[in-house]
Design a protein around this motif. Structure first.
Motif, PDB file in Angstrom:
ATOM      1  N   VAL A 266       8.980   5.687   5.077  1.00 15.87           N
ATOM      2  CA  VAL A 266       8.358   6.999   5.010  1.00 15.87           C
ATOM      3  C   VAL A 266       9.339   7.955   4.336  1.00 15.87           C
ATOM      4  O   VAL A 266      10.502   8.061   4.745  1.00 15.87           O
ATOM      5  N   TYR A 267       8.851   8.642   3.305  1.00 14.27           N
ATOM      6  CA  TYR A 267       9.660   9.612   2.560  1.00 14.27           C
ATOM      7  C   TYR A 267       9.080  11.013   2.749  1.00 14.27           C
ATOM      8  O   TYR A 267       7.859  11.199   2.704  1.00 14.27           O
ATOM      9  N   ILE A 268       9.944  11.981   2.966  1.00 11.09           N
ATOM     10  CA  ILE A 268       9.556  13.388   3.007  1.00 11.09           C
ATOM     11  C   ILE A 268      10.226  14.094   1.826  1.00 11.09           C
ATOM     12  O   ILE A 268      11.462  14.114   1.738  1.00 11.09           O
TER      13      ILE A 268
ATOM     14  N   VAL B  96       4.488  13.830   1.714  1.00 15.19           N
ATOM     15  CA  VAL B  96       4.748  12.652   2.538  1.00 15.19           C
ATOM     16  C   VAL B  96       4.275  11.413   1.789  1.00 15.19           C
ATOM     17  O   VAL B  96       3.102  11.325   1.396  1.00 15.19           O
ATOM     18  N   VAL B  97       5.186  10.480   1.574  1.00 14.44           N
ATOM     19  CA  VAL B  97       4.852   9.213   0.931  1.00 14.44           C
ATOM     20  C   VAL B  97       5.224   8.089   1.884  1.00 14.44           C
ATOM     21  O   VAL B  97       6.348   8.045   2.404  1.00 14.44           O
ATOM     22  N   ALA B  98       4.263   7.196   2.114  1.00 18.71           N
ATOM     23  CA  ALA B  98       4.519   6.023   2.952  1.00 18.71           C
ATOM     24  C   ALA B  98       4.254   4.770   2.153  1.00 18.71           C
ATOM     25  O   ALA B  98       3.201   4.635   1.513  1.00 18.71           O
TER      26      ALA B  98
ATOM     27  N   ILE C 218       0.854  -1.193   0.000  1.00 17.06           N
ATOM     28  CA  ILE C 218       0.000   0.000   0.000  1.00 17.06           C
ATOM     29  C   ILE C 218       0.889   1.241   0.000  1.00 17.06           C
ATOM     30  O   ILE C 218       1.822   1.352   0.804  1.00 17.06           O
ATOM     31  N   ARG C 219       0.579   2.156  -0.903  1.00 11.65           N
ATOM     32  CA  ARG C 219       1.307   3.427  -0.943  1.00 11.65           C
ATOM     33  C   ARG C 219       0.327   4.559  -0.601  1.00 11.65           C
ATOM     34  O   ARG C 219      -0.740   4.696  -1.203  1.00 11.65           O
ATOM     35  N   TYR C 220       0.723   5.364   0.386  1.00 10.63           N
ATOM     36  CA  TYR C 220      -0.063   6.530   0.781  1.00 10.63           C
ATOM     37  C   TYR C 220       0.700   7.787   0.361  1.00 10.63           C
ATOM     38  O   TYR C 220       1.917   7.880   0.541  1.00 10.63           O
ATOM     39  N   THR C 221      -0.007   8.763  -0.153  1.00  4.89           N
ATOM     40  CA  THR C 221       0.591  10.050  -0.521  1.00  4.89           C
ATOM     41  C   THR C 221      -0.228  11.162   0.125  1.00  4.89           C
ATOM     42  O   THR C 221      -1.454  11.217  -0.035  1.00  4.89           O
ATOM     43  N   ALA C 222       0.458  12.045   0.862  1.00  2.77           N
ATOM     44  CA  ALA C 222      -0.245  13.095   1.610  1.00  2.77           C
ATOM     45  C   ALA C 222       0.551  14.391   1.571  1.00  2.77           C
ATOM     46  O   ALA C 222       1.749  14.397   1.234  1.00  2.77           O
ATOM     47  N   LYS C 223      -0.118  15.484   1.907  1.00  2.00           N
ATOM     48  CA  LYS C 223       0.543  16.786   2.017  1.00  2.00           C
ATOM     49  C   LYS C 223       0.386  17.301   3.443  1.00  2.00           C
ATOM     50  O   LYS C 223      -0.678  17.169   4.061  1.00  2.00           O
ATOM     51  N   PHE C 224       1.464  17.892   3.941  1.00  2.00           N
ATOM     52  CA  PHE C 224       1.431  18.489   5.269  1.00  2.00           C
ATOM     53  C   PHE C 224       1.981  19.907   5.187  1.00  2.00           C
ATOM     54  O   PHE C 224       2.987  20.144   4.503  1.00  2.00           O
ATOM     55  N   LYS C 225       1.325  20.865   5.876  1.00  2.00           N
ATOM     56  CA  LYS C 225       1.769  22.256   5.864  1.00  2.00           C
ATOM     57  C   LYS C 225       2.058  22.711   7.294  1.00  2.00           C
ATOM     58  O   LYS C 225       1.214  22.569   8.183  1.00  2.00           O
ATOM     59  N   ALA C 226       3.248  23.247   7.507  1.00  2.00           N
ATOM     60  CA  ALA C 226       3.638  23.728   8.832  1.00  2.00           C
ATOM     61  C   ALA C 226       2.912  25.022   9.146  1.00  2.00           C
ATOM     62  O   ALA C 226       2.968  25.986   8.383  1.00  2.00           O
TER      63      ALA C 226
END
Length: 859
Positions: A502-504, A535-537, A474-482
């Protein structure tokens, strides 16, 4: 010492006395438990008589376990079942029990009499539960800080390990309970323990990894040894001919039972021929289906099976198990006497590592409010996780220990300080939805099913679950904003044998190798306000369902708001950080960095109150660099057992002067750890070993290769040889008083022939308490061999003594050195040798502080 004399007397009983005891053993009288008696012609005759009444099938049945924690009974020959319990820190299998300090905490006492007291207490606890065989002690070497079971084991040093081991076993077996020294051998990692091949040269084995086992067998006469899971030099330990037949049963003359760890057997014929006597928890490999045809075909001799059965029978006869009930109602299930032993062990183990400005001990009269903060402050953390974890009746936490000592007129404030893992996952705010791609394979190949979700928070703690027969990746792709600038926590967790990466922004940040178990992984990110992350997991579930989570939170939002309030209001702050059973235990390695958020928690408390004292729980060292130079005091508690909170409070307020000494080196960083670069598997060198289980197809296991190229340079041996310095050295520990060493006296010459014949060399010196209060010092003696023909560590521990002194008092200490004190193992001569030349004896209070030196020329 009296116990030693009694045990020695038993070992020297005459054959006639042995015969009389055997008559008593087989009588119908109900007897209480007894210490083991020496083997005799009468015992041997009785064992062979019992053996002669068994069929081949009955013999084979006897060499496999029954009902997880028992051996089989054979009523026809009068053989009862033998009951076992996990150990070694408590008789933990059969309900609540006394939880003693963990192995490393015991070693931190440097007190062989304490080891004897704990062994004695365990014997009584075993009788209260009808236990014949205790599965302990664990004596493997603490080679690196991250091995999951370090806390169970004693030390990085083989000499200290051997001395603690011998006294523990002698006392336990004197109470009529069989000790099981484990895990034989070279079980120095947990991350892939079933499928890791430790490649170790013989000299390193003999000098570092085997001495504690050797002492257990040849000195303490341990009547059981447990093989480890790992492969050693190409053969699983349970079928390792060199380890089991040549060394253990050959050179050391072991006469007891060699058992497997639970499900650590991999081949019927291999195990049978190469020394294994008892397969636990059942006869999965050493059973009639596997061994009867092998005996008939001549692949296994029936005499080999007979030897295994005779070993079980002899042990039963030595201890009188045939005619007495191991349960003794005179021993309390809830033992107040053993609580006192556990408390004394915790008191002696607690190690003061930093005390800037003499902030400790705290003055009880000046404390009106104290804050106790952190995930290990409450509830109590007596021990690490896995088969050693003993559930005690009333474990004392730091919070309750401090409150009990201070009484009702002092305000004790408590906060956990940090959210749970699931709370962090749930509180993470992702930009939009998270895309999900589910592939019908383990390598992200095939046509993916796509979807979207709002969070990554399906993690739940679970170590073992059946394998999913339908592979997925399973590959998850997400965006995170500080939302603000500063430090952020990146946290990820899965369960059991799941894998993830986990990749940033395309860079790998976390990588979890799937094995038997695992702990959450975390990393600190430095982000600017408004910074966006991709963020990719990549997640490979082992079992059905999804047990995975990721979270990102600002450290400023991680700490509970009440931490700053409580710390500011308190006269002193205790921050309790470190590990616990979910983060350090059997079946998985732990991280070198502290669990998530703990560094930030220390800094937050310190910012609110400079009188912040840190208590560290855990086996071996961790990365303390973010704050260790800023806090005024640091105390190591290891895993202190059920009375840890009481002992800590007593040390904190000066009711007990700290006397623990590090049994391991505290490294600053993982990269600086002496064995770090040799710890993980060599890439591209995997091998295949076959597993031959009767009635099933041959299984092919992938075995990773672990090169022990650090050789002898483990722990302080590395640091003192290279001249580098760790955070805190082996043997180090502060006191509320001070000590001085003086007037060393050692012979200028010695004889190799005299030493080889059993002669001793004595070294004497003075230890003085130069401070204002009574205390205990550990005098440590190291030997250097600068003229050796072989490469040797710069110094090696060869003696120690715990010395209790009143203020101003001086005591003369005498330590003895034997041939092994000067020897090394020669791979060419295949024996212990002494090179003639000048040796240097060094005496002091740590591996780095040895103010006394004397030269001895040995020819």
């Amino acid at each position: 010492m009296e116990n030693q004399k009694i045990d020695s007397l038993f070992r020297k009983l005459s054959v006639a006395a042995g015969a009389l005891i055997v008559v008593a053993l087989v009588s119908s009288l109900h007897l209480i438990a007894q210490a083991p008696v020496p083997d005799s012609p009468a015992i041997e005759a009785k064992a062979k008589e019992m053996l002669s009444k068994l069929t081949l099938e009955q013999k084979i049945k006897l060499i496999g376990g029954n009902r997880e924690m028992f051996t089989f009974a054979v009523p026809e020959i009068g053989l009862t079942e033998l009951k076992m319990s996990d150990g070694p820190e408590g008789v933990r299998t059969w309900g609540p029990t006394t939880a003693y300090p963990g192995g490393q905490a015991l070693a931190a006492t440097w007190d062989v009499e304490m080891a004897r007291r704990i062994g004695d207490g365990l014997g009584h606890d075993a009788h209260a539960r009808g236990v014949n065989i205790l599965l302990g002690p664990g004596v493997n070497i603490d080679r690196t800080p991250v091995a999951g079971r370090n806390f169970e084991y004693f030390t990085e040093d083989p000499y200290l390990a051997a001395r603690i081991t011998v006294n523990y076993i002698e006392a336990l077996q004197a109470e009529g309970v069989v000790a099981t020294v484990k895990h034989f051998a070279v079980n120095n990692e947990e991350f892939n323990r079933h499928n890791a091949n430790a490649i170790v040269d013989e000299r390193t084995l003999r000098e570092i990894y085997l001495p504690a086992f050797e002492a257990a067998v040849t000195e303490a006469h341990s009547d059981a040894v447990m093989n480890s899971y790992n492969v050693l030099n190409g053969q699983h330990a349970t079928q390792n001919e060199f380890l089991n037949n040549k060394v253990l049963k050959g050179e050391w003359g072991f006469q007891g039972i060699l058992m497997s760890d639970w499900d650590a057997t991999y081949d019927s014929v291999g195990a049978a021929n190469n020394g294994l006597d008892l397969e636990m928890p059942n006869g999965r490999f050493m059973n009639a289906e596997g061994l009867v045809p092998a005996v008939k075909a001549g692949k296994v001799k029936e005499a080999t099976i007979d030897d295994k059965v005779l070993r079980i029978l002899r042990v039963a006869l030595r201890y009188g198990f045939l005619n007495h009930d191991q349960f003794n109602p005179a021993d309390s299930t809830y033992s107040v006497a053993d609580r006192a032993i556990a408390l004394d062990g915790a008191r002696e183990s607690i190690t003061l590592l930093k005390n800037e400005g003499g902030i400790l001990p705290l003055n009880e009269k000046k404390i009106k409010t104290i804050a106790v903060i952190g995930p290990d402050a409450y509830p109590a953390v007596p021990g690490g996780g896995g088969s050693s974890q003993a559930d005690s009746f009333e474990p004392v936490s730091l919070v309750t220990g401090i409150a009990n000592l201070l009484g009702p007129n002092v305000s004790v404030l408590y906060s956990r300080g940090l959210p749970t893992i699931s709370e962090i996952f749930d509180r993470t705010h992702w930009e939009g939805t998270i895309s999900q791609e589910v592939y019908p394979s383990k390598d992200f190949n095939g046509t993916a099913q796509t979807g979207e979700q709002w969070g990554l928070s399906t993690w739940h703690e679970e170590m073992w679950a059946p394998e999913d027969k339908h592979p997925r990746s399973i590959r998850y792709t997400a965006k995170f904003k500080a939302t603000k600038g500063g430090k952020y926590l990146l946290l990820a967790a899965a369960s059991g044998q799941d894998n993830y990466k986990v990749y940033i922004d395309g860079k790998e940040m976390l990588n979890q190798f799937g094995s038997e178990g695992q702990v959450p992984q975390n990393k600190t990110l430095e982000l600017t306000e408004g910074q966006e992350l991709k963020v990719v997991a990549e997640y490979l579930p082992y079992s059905a369902g999804v047990r995975f989570g990721i979270g990102i939170l600002p450290e400023s939002e991680l700490i509970y708001p009440d931490v700053a309030k409580m710390a500011a209001a308190a006269d002193a702050v205790i921050v309790s950080v470190g590990f616990n059973p979910p983060t350090e235990g059997e079946g998985y390695d732990r991280t070198f960095n502290l669990p998530y958020g703990q560094d930030a928690l220390v800094e937050a408390a310190l910012a609110a109150n400079p009188h912040t004292i840190v208590s560290y729980t855990g086996g071996v060292s961790a990365d303390l660099r973010r704050w260790v130079d800023k806090v005024p005091a640091l105390v190591a508690t290891y895993y202190p057992g059920q009375e840890g909170g009481t002992a800590f409070a007593e040390v904190l307020f000066g009711r007990h002067n700290p006397e623990g000494k590090l049994p391991v080196t505290f490294d600053r960083s993982w990269d600086e750890s002496a064995s770090a670069k040799f710890y993980y598997p060599a890439k591209g060198e995997d091998k295949i070993l076959e597993v031959n289980e009767p009635g099933k197809p041959v299984r092919k296991d992938t075995i990773v290769q672990l090169h022990y190229d650090d050789k002898l340079m483990v722990g302080y041996r590395y640091w003192t040889t290279t001249g580098k310095h760790p955070l805190y050295p082996f043997g180090f520990g502060l006191s509320y008083t001070s000590f001085a060493f003086a007037n060393v006296d050692a012979p200028k010459t010695g004889s190799i022939s005299t030493l080889d014949a059993g002669g001793k060399i004595t070294v004497s010196f003075d230890v003085k308490n130069t401070g204002a209060v009574a205390g205990a010092e550990v005098a440590e003696l190291y030997v250097s061999d600068p003229s050796a023909k072989a490469v040797r560590p710069e110094r090696e521990l060869k003696g120690f003594a715990k010395v209790r002194l009143n203020a101003g008092e001086t005591k003369r200490v005498t330590l003895t050195l034997d041939a092994r004190s000067f020897s090394y193992w020669s791979d060419t001569a295949h024996k212990w040798v002494i090179d003639p030349g000048t040796f240097v004896v060094r005496v002091g209070d740590s591996s780095e502080n040895t103010p006394l030196n004397a030269e001895i020329t040995v020819n």
